[in-house]
Write a protein that holds these residues in place. Structure first.
Motif, PDB file in Angstrom:
ATOM      1  N   ILE A   1       3.283  -9.340  -6.338  1.00 51.39           N
ATOM      2  CA  ILE A   1       4.648  -9.325  -6.353  1.00 51.39           C
ATOM      3  C   ILE A   1       5.409  -9.524  -7.967  1.00 51.39           C
ATOM      4  CG2 ILE A   1       6.720 -11.188  -4.594  1.00 51.39           C
ATOM      5  CD1 ILE A   1       4.736 -10.637  -2.558  1.00 51.39           C
ATOM      6  N   PRO A   2       4.946 -10.438  -8.198  1.00 49.78           N
ATOM      7  CA  PRO A   2       5.558 -10.608  -9.263  1.00 49.78           C
ATOM      8  C   PRO A   2       5.934  -9.651 -10.548  1.00 49.78           C
ATOM      9  CG  PRO A   2       3.747 -12.580  -9.217  1.00 49.78           C
ATOM     10  CD  PRO A   2       3.695 -11.750  -8.079  1.00 49.78           C
ATOM     11  N   TYR A   3       5.097  -8.718 -10.101  1.00 50.26           N
ATOM     12  CA  TYR A   3       5.170  -7.971 -11.212  1.00 50.26           C
ATOM     13  C   TYR A   3       6.403  -7.305 -10.472  1.00 50.26           C
ATOM     14  CZ  TYR A   3       4.884  -2.989 -12.478  1.00 50.26           C
ATOM     15  OH  TYR A   3       5.274  -2.234 -13.393  1.00 50.26           O
ATOM     16  N   TYR A   4       6.744  -6.579  -9.093  1.00 49.26           N
ATOM     17  CA  TYR A   4       7.705  -6.107  -8.612  1.00 49.26           C
ATOM     18  C   TYR A   4       9.401  -6.448  -9.048  1.00 49.26           C
ATOM     19  CZ  TYR A   4       4.714  -3.127  -6.228  1.00 49.26           C
ATOM     20  OH  TYR A   4       3.587  -2.068  -5.932  1.00 49.26           O
ATOM     21  N   LEU A   5       9.306  -8.063  -9.242  1.00 51.21           N
ATOM     22  CA  LEU A   5       9.953  -8.918  -9.054  1.00 51.21           C
ATOM     23  C   LEU A   5      10.894  -8.889 -10.885  1.00 51.21           C
ATOM     24  CD1 LEU A   5       9.667 -12.238  -7.084  1.00 51.21           C
ATOM     25  CD2 LEU A   5      11.063 -10.056  -6.733  1.00 51.21           C
ATOM     26  N   HIS A   6       9.677  -8.783 -11.819  1.00 52.01           N
ATOM     27  CA  HIS A   6       9.871  -9.042 -13.517  1.00 52.01           C
ATOM     28  C   HIS A   6      10.503  -7.600 -13.144  1.00 52.01           C
ATOM     29  CE1 HIS A   6       9.290 -12.045 -15.720  1.00 52.01           C
ATOM     30  NE2 HIS A   6       8.277 -12.313 -14.783  1.00 52.01           N
TER      31      HIS A   6
ATOM     32  N   ASN B   1      12.219  -5.564 -11.235  1.00 55.33           N
ATOM     33  CA  ASN B   1      13.491  -5.689 -10.706  1.00 55.33           C
ATOM     34  C   ASN B   1      13.205  -3.893 -10.116  1.00 55.33           C
ATOM     35  OD1 ASN B   1      15.299  -7.264 -11.556  1.00 55.33           O
ATOM     36  ND2 ASN B   1      15.423  -6.144 -13.592  1.00 55.33           N
ATOM     37  N   ALA B   2      12.105  -3.695  -9.057  1.00 60.37           N
ATOM     38  CA  ALA B   2      12.218  -3.328  -8.028  1.00 60.37           C
ATOM     39  C   ALA B   2      11.616  -3.781  -6.505  1.00 60.37           C
ATOM     40  CB  ALA B   2      10.408  -2.250  -8.343  1.00 60.37           C
ATOM     41  N   ARG B   3      12.833  -4.584  -6.175  1.00 55.36           N
ATOM     42  CA  ARG B   3      13.083  -5.247  -5.220  1.00 55.36           C
ATOM     43  C   ARG B   3      12.790  -4.298  -4.073  1.00 55.36           C
ATOM     44  NH1 ARG B   3      13.939  -9.869  -7.286  1.00 55.36           N
ATOM     45  NH2 ARG B   3      15.013  -9.855  -8.649  1.00 55.36           N
ATOM     46  N   ASP B   4      12.299  -3.164  -4.098  1.00 62.35           N
ATOM     47  CA  ASP B   4      12.235  -2.530  -2.472  1.00 62.35           C
ATOM     48  C   ASP B   4      10.485  -2.009  -2.030  1.00 62.35           C
ATOM     49  OD1 ASP B   4      11.914  -0.683  -4.695  1.00 62.35           O
ATOM     50  OD2 ASP B   4      12.330   0.684  -3.501  1.00 62.35           O
ATOM     51  N   MET B   5      10.001  -2.356  -3.534  1.00 60.83           N
ATOM     52  CA  MET B   5       8.821  -2.373  -3.863  1.00 60.83           C
ATOM     53  C   MET B   5       7.668  -3.745  -3.424  1.00 60.83           C
ATOM     54  SD  MET B   5       7.264   0.229  -3.789  1.00 60.83           S
ATOM     55  CE  MET B   5       6.073   0.850  -3.891  1.00 60.83           C
TER      56      MET B   5
ATOM     57  N   ASN C   1       9.372  -5.482  -1.812  1.00 60.82           N
ATOM     58  CA  ASN C   1       9.439  -6.121   0.346  1.00 60.82           C
ATOM     59  C   ASN C   1       8.938  -5.190   0.837  1.00 60.82           C
ATOM     60  OD1 ASN C   1      12.132  -7.571  -0.304  1.00 60.82           O
ATOM     61  ND2 ASN C   1      13.014  -5.569  -0.070  1.00 60.82           N
ATOM     62  N   LEU C   2       8.043  -4.080   0.411  1.00 58.98           N
ATOM     63  CA  LEU C   2       7.053  -3.590   0.762  1.00 58.98           C
ATOM     64  C   LEU C   2       6.259  -4.148   1.004  1.00 58.98           C
ATOM     65  CD1 LEU C   2       6.346  -0.856   2.338  1.00 58.98           C
ATOM     66  CD2 LEU C   2       6.226   0.173   0.268  1.00 58.98           C
ATOM     67  N   SER C   3       5.767  -4.610  -0.541  1.00 60.74           N
ATOM     68  CA  SER C   3       4.297  -5.498  -0.334  1.00 60.74           C
ATOM     69  C   SER C   3       4.743  -6.772   0.794  1.00 60.74           C
ATOM     70  CB  SER C   3       3.910  -6.355  -1.599  1.00 60.74           C
ATOM     71  OG  SER C   3       3.890  -5.540  -2.707  1.00 60.74           O
ATOM     72  N   TYR C   4       6.066  -7.959   0.926  1.00 65.81           N
ATOM     73  CA  TYR C   4       5.884  -8.746   2.262  1.00 65.81           C
ATOM     74  C   TYR C   4       5.662  -8.312   3.495  1.00 65.81           C
ATOM     75  CZ  TYR C   4       8.774 -11.075  -1.510  1.00 65.81           C
ATOM     76  OH  TYR C   4       9.854 -11.786  -2.526  1.00 65.81           O
ATOM     77  N   PHE C   5       5.998  -6.618   3.518  1.00 69.84           N
ATOM     78  CA  PHE C   5       5.552  -5.965   4.844  1.00 69.84           C
ATOM     79  C   PHE C   5       3.675  -5.668   4.620  1.00 69.84           C
ATOM     80  CE2 PHE C   5       4.294  -2.459   7.012  1.00 69.84           C
ATOM     81  CZ  PHE C   5       4.332  -2.543   8.059  1.00 69.84           C
ATOM     82  N   PHE C   6       3.464  -5.522   4.113  1.00 70.43           N
ATOM     83  CA  PHE C   6       2.022  -5.277   3.694  1.00 70.43           C
ATOM     84  C   PHE C   6       1.420  -6.970   4.032  1.00 70.43           C
ATOM     85  CE2 PHE C   6       2.104  -1.139   1.734  1.00 70.43           C
ATOM     86  CZ  PHE C   6       1.680  -0.996   2.780  1.00 70.43           C
ATOM     87  N   ILE C   7       2.062  -7.572   3.197  1.00 74.27           N
ATOM     88  CA  ILE C   7       1.533  -8.638   3.474  1.00 74.27           C
ATOM     89  C   ILE C   7       1.403  -9.744   4.652  1.00 74.27           C
ATOM     90  CG2 ILE C   7       1.915 -11.620   2.717  1.00 74.27           C
ATOM     91  CD1 ILE C   7       2.530 -10.249   0.667  1.00 74.27           C
ATOM     92  N   ALA C   8       2.977  -8.575   5.968  1.00 73.80           N
ATOM     93  CA  ALA C   8       2.949  -9.801   7.019  1.00 73.80           C
ATOM     94  C   ALA C   8       2.118  -8.842   7.706  1.00 73.80           C
ATOM     95  CB  ALA C   8       4.590  -9.747   7.566  1.00 73.80           C
ATOM     96  N   ALA C   9       2.104  -7.198   8.041  1.00 80.67           N
ATOM     97  CA  ALA C   9       0.710  -6.922   8.629  1.00 80.67           C
ATOM     98  C   ALA C   9      -0.811  -7.503   8.192  1.00 80.67           C
ATOM     99  CB  ALA C   9       0.539  -5.447   8.616  1.00 80.67           C
ATOM    100  N   SER C  10      -1.065  -7.518   7.264  1.00 76.82           N
ATOM    101  CA  SER C  10      -2.505  -8.492   6.247  1.00 76.82           C
ATOM    102  C   SER C  10      -2.999  -9.311   7.876  1.00 76.82           C
ATOM    103  CB  SER C  10      -2.215  -8.926   5.999  1.00 76.82           C
ATOM    104  OG  SER C  10      -2.600  -7.521   4.963  1.00 76.82           O
ATOM    105  N   LEU C  11      -1.701 -10.353   7.595  1.00 81.97           N
ATOM    106  CA  LEU C  11      -1.517 -11.771   8.245  1.00 81.97           C
ATOM    107  C   LEU C  11      -1.417 -11.602   9.301  1.00 81.97           C
ATOM    108  CD1 LEU C  11       1.293 -14.187   6.357  1.00 81.97           C
ATOM    109  CD2 LEU C  11      -1.490 -14.088   6.749  1.00 81.97           C
ATOM    110  N   PHE C  12      -1.174 -10.513  10.103  1.00 86.24           N
ATOM    111  CA  PHE C  12      -0.740 -10.048  11.831  1.00 86.24           C
ATOM    112  C   PHE C  12      -2.317  -9.677  12.320  1.00 86.24           C
ATOM    113  CE2 PHE C  12      -0.751  -6.822  15.370  1.00 86.24           C
ATOM    114  CZ  PHE C  12       0.222  -8.242  15.914  1.00 86.24           C
ATOM    115  N   ALA C  13      -2.981  -9.110  11.765  1.00 83.24           N
ATOM    116  CA  ALA C  13      -4.496  -8.006  11.878  1.00 83.24           C
ATOM    117  C   ALA C  13      -5.617  -9.316  11.315  1.00 83.24           C
ATOM    118  CB  ALA C  13      -4.951  -7.398  11.184  1.00 83.24           C
ATOM    119  N   ILE C  14      -5.547 -10.418  10.244  1.00 83.93           N
ATOM    120  CA  ILE C  14      -6.294 -11.254  10.107  1.00 83.93           C
ATOM    121  C   ILE C  14      -5.902 -12.305  11.112  1.00 83.93           C
ATOM    122  CG2 ILE C  14      -6.146 -13.425   9.411  1.00 83.93           C
ATOM    123  CD1 ILE C  14      -6.250 -12.057   6.755  1.00 83.93           C
ATOM    124  N   GLY C  15      -4.966 -12.457  11.397  1.00 90.80           N
ATOM    125  CA  GLY C  15      -4.450 -13.824  13.238  1.00 90.80           C
ATOM    126  C   GLY C  15      -5.838 -12.966  14.405  1.00 90.80           C
TER     127      GLY C  15
END
Length: 81
Positions: free
Chosen positions: A50-55, A57-61, A63-77
């Motif tokens: 995430i810090p690389y994408y924010l540096h 200015n790849a906001r879309d990427m 956001n994709l990382s946020y999606f993968f984080i949410a999906a990973s949390l769901f799988a772990i849960g």
């Protein structure tokens, strides 16, 4: 905002580390047959990217990382419940 906390050089280093973490996690998942290991590795790897994408200015990427984080949390849960 992220520029205050993480330098550009450190963001690139974290992205490079995330590649290795992801590869190790996927190898562990394939060898063990346990998706839980892959989900934890993906969670950690995407968090490092995430810090690389924010540096860059790849906001879309980011956001994709946020999606993968949410999906990973769901799988772990699902595994923990």
């Amino acid at each position: 905002m992220i520029q205050r906390y993480v330098t550009r050089r450190k963001a690139y280093e974290l992205k490079n580390y995330s590649v290795y973490v992801g590869i190790v996690a996927y190898m562990a998942m394939i060898i063990s047959g346990d998706v839980f290991l892959g989900a934890i590795g993906k969670l950690f790897a995407e968090t490092l990217r995430i810090p690389y994408y924010l540096h860059t200015n790849a906001r879309d990427m980011a956001n994709l990382s946020y999606f993968f984080i949410a999906a990973s949390l769901f799988a772990i849960g699902q595994r923990l419940l």
